[in-house]
Scaffold this motif. Structure first.
Motif: not given
Length: 65
Positions: A16-17, A8-11, A13-14
């Motif tokens: 931050g990556e 599951r991706s978190f709000r 997260q993309a």
């Protein structure tokens, strides 16, 4: 058989990556394109922020009456 679930991706997260991504591997054109995309995203976020502020101001105005 059960398939493994996607993580599951978190709000945010993309984002931050993307902030931790090594930029050394990109060429000049790639970096310029990345800047353009990030600037477009900033515009999109600012527009959403203004819509939310306007909605909040309208609600505050309504409930103060």
């Amino acid at each position: 058989m059960d398939e493994a679930a996607e993580p599951r991706s978190f709000r945010g997260q993309a984002l931050g990556e993307a902030l931790r991504e090594d930029l050394e591997v990109y060429g000049v054109a790639d970096l310029e394109e990345r800047i353009e995309m990030l600037q477009a995203e900033i515009g999109r976020v600012r527009a959403q922020l203004e819509r939310k502020k306007a909605g909040r101001a309208a609600a505050d105005s309504f409930f103060k009456s």
